[in-house]
Design a protein around this motif. Structure first.
Motif, PDB file in Angstrom:
ATOM      1  N   TYR A 150       0.832  -1.212   0.000  1.00  0.00           N
ATOM      2  CA  TYR A 150       0.000   0.000   0.000  1.00  0.00           C
ATOM      3  C   TYR A 150       0.867   1.263   0.000  1.00  0.00           C
ATOM      4  CZ  TYR A 150      -3.040   3.708   1.606  1.00  0.00           C
ATOM      5  OH  TYR A 150      -3.706   4.896   1.733  1.00  0.00           O
ATOM      6  N   PHE A 151       1.781   1.356   0.954  1.00  0.00           N
ATOM      7  CA  PHE A 151       2.602   2.569   1.037  1.00  0.00           C
ATOM      8  C   PHE A 151       3.552   2.687  -0.152  1.00  0.00           C
ATOM      9  CE2 PHE A 151       1.457   2.316   5.618  1.00  0.00           C
ATOM     10  CZ  PHE A 151       0.758   3.517   5.658  1.00  0.00           C
ATOM     11  N   GLY A 152       4.029   1.567  -0.661  1.00  0.00           N
ATOM     12  CA  GLY A 152       4.858   1.609  -1.863  1.00  0.00           C
ATOM     13  C   GLY A 152       4.088   2.106  -3.067  1.00  0.00           C
ATOM     14  N   SER A 153       2.846   1.654  -3.196  1.00  0.00           N
ATOM     15  CA  SER A 153       2.035   2.113  -4.329  1.00  0.00           C
ATOM     16  C   SER A 153       1.666   3.588  -4.177  1.00  0.00           C
ATOM     17  CB  SER A 153       0.771   1.262  -4.483  1.00  0.00           C
ATOM     18  OG  SER A 153      -0.103   1.464  -3.398  1.00  0.00           O
ATOM     19  N   GLN A 154       1.530   4.061  -2.939  1.00  0.00           N
ATOM     20  CA  GLN A 154       1.251   5.482  -2.726  1.00  0.00           C
ATOM     21  C   GLN A 154       2.400   6.342  -3.231  1.00  0.00           C
ATOM     22  OE1 GLN A 154      -1.709   6.901  -1.388  1.00  0.00           O
ATOM     23  NE2 GLN A 154      -2.319   4.817  -1.881  1.00  0.00           N
ATOM     24  N   ARG A 155       3.605   5.882  -3.039  1.00  0.00           N
ATOM     25  CA  ARG A 155       4.776   6.630  -3.519  1.00  0.00           C
ATOM     26  C   ARG A 155       4.881   6.583  -5.037  1.00  0.00           C
ATOM     27  NH1 ARG A 155       9.968   5.815   0.297  1.00  0.00           N
ATOM     28  NH2 ARG A 155       9.547   7.751   1.376  1.00  0.00           N
ATOM     29  N   VAL A 156       4.617   5.424  -5.609  1.00  0.00           N
ATOM     30  CA  VAL A 156       4.755   5.254  -7.055  1.00  0.00           C
ATOM     31  C   VAL A 156       3.682   6.029  -7.807  1.00  0.00           C
ATOM     32  CG1 VAL A 156       4.624   3.566  -8.927  1.00  0.00           C
ATOM     33  CG2 VAL A 156       5.918   3.035  -6.866  1.00  0.00           C
ATOM     34  N   PHE A 157       2.444   5.948  -7.311  1.00  0.00           N
ATOM     35  CA  PHE A 157       1.321   6.544  -8.041  1.00  0.00           C
ATOM     36  C   PHE A 157       0.886   7.895  -7.484  1.00  0.00           C
ATOM     37  CE2 PHE A 157       0.776   1.919  -8.684  1.00  0.00           C
ATOM     38  CZ  PHE A 157       1.014   1.911 -10.053  1.00  0.00           C
ATOM     39  N   ARG A 158       1.743   8.536  -6.704  1.00  0.00           N
ATOM     40  CA  ARG A 158       1.410   9.841  -6.135  1.00  0.00           C
ATOM     41  C   ARG A 158       1.233  10.860  -7.259  1.00  0.00           C
ATOM     42  NH1 ARG A 158       5.570  11.492  -2.153  1.00  0.00           N
ATOM     43  NH2 ARG A 158       4.528   9.943  -0.897  1.00  0.00           N
ATOM     44  N   GLN A 159       0.153  11.616  -7.170  1.00  0.00           N
ATOM     45  CA  GLN A 159      -0.119  12.674  -8.162  1.00  0.00           C
ATOM     46  C   GLN A 159       0.793  13.870  -7.867  1.00  0.00           C
ATOM     47  OE1 GLN A 159      -2.171  12.418 -10.742  1.00  0.00           O
ATOM     48  NE2 GLN A 159      -2.779  10.361 -10.144  1.00  0.00           N
TER      49      GLN A 159
END
Length: 115
Positions: free
Chosen positions: A101-110
């Motif tokens: 979850y937190f990794g995807s938040q960093r990758v897909f951050r707008q």
């Protein structure tokens, strides 16, 4: 679609590697943990945002949610003591989910707008 395939593969792995009872205890622990955290979130939300509109009321608040937390916490403790392997697998799954979850938040951050 990828999440569904991953979940199917994970389920098959659990079923093929463990007994049915172990899978049920593992799933029960994780489900109990999330219901515990959800009800705990009720208290956290009421403390952090006391003015937030509340269209649904918790009957008997704060007594009934506290009683639920006590009983659910006892169940979680009992499972952790009685079935530590399934408990560790459940916590590992939760930890892996948090990492994803937190990794995807960093990758897909707008990107932040300049307004």
């Amino acid at each position: 679609m990828r999440a569904l395939i991953f979940q199917t593969a994970l389920t098959l792995l659990f079923v093929l590697q463990a007994s049915f009872a172990q899978v049920v205890v593992y799933a029960g622990f994780v489900l109990n943990l999330f219901t515990f955290l959800t009800v705990l979130g009720l208290f956290i939300l009421r403390v952090r945002q006391p003015a937030l509109p509340r269209p649904y009321k918790a009957w008997g608040y704060p007594l009934t949610p506290l009683l639920f937390l006590l009983l659910n916490g006892w169940t979680l403790r009992f499972i952790a003591q009685d079935k530590p392997t399934e408990t560790l697998y459940g916590l590992a799954t939760l930890g892996l989910g948090l990492l994803v979850y937190f990794g995807s938040q960093r990758v897909f951050r707008q990107p932040q707008s300049a307004n």
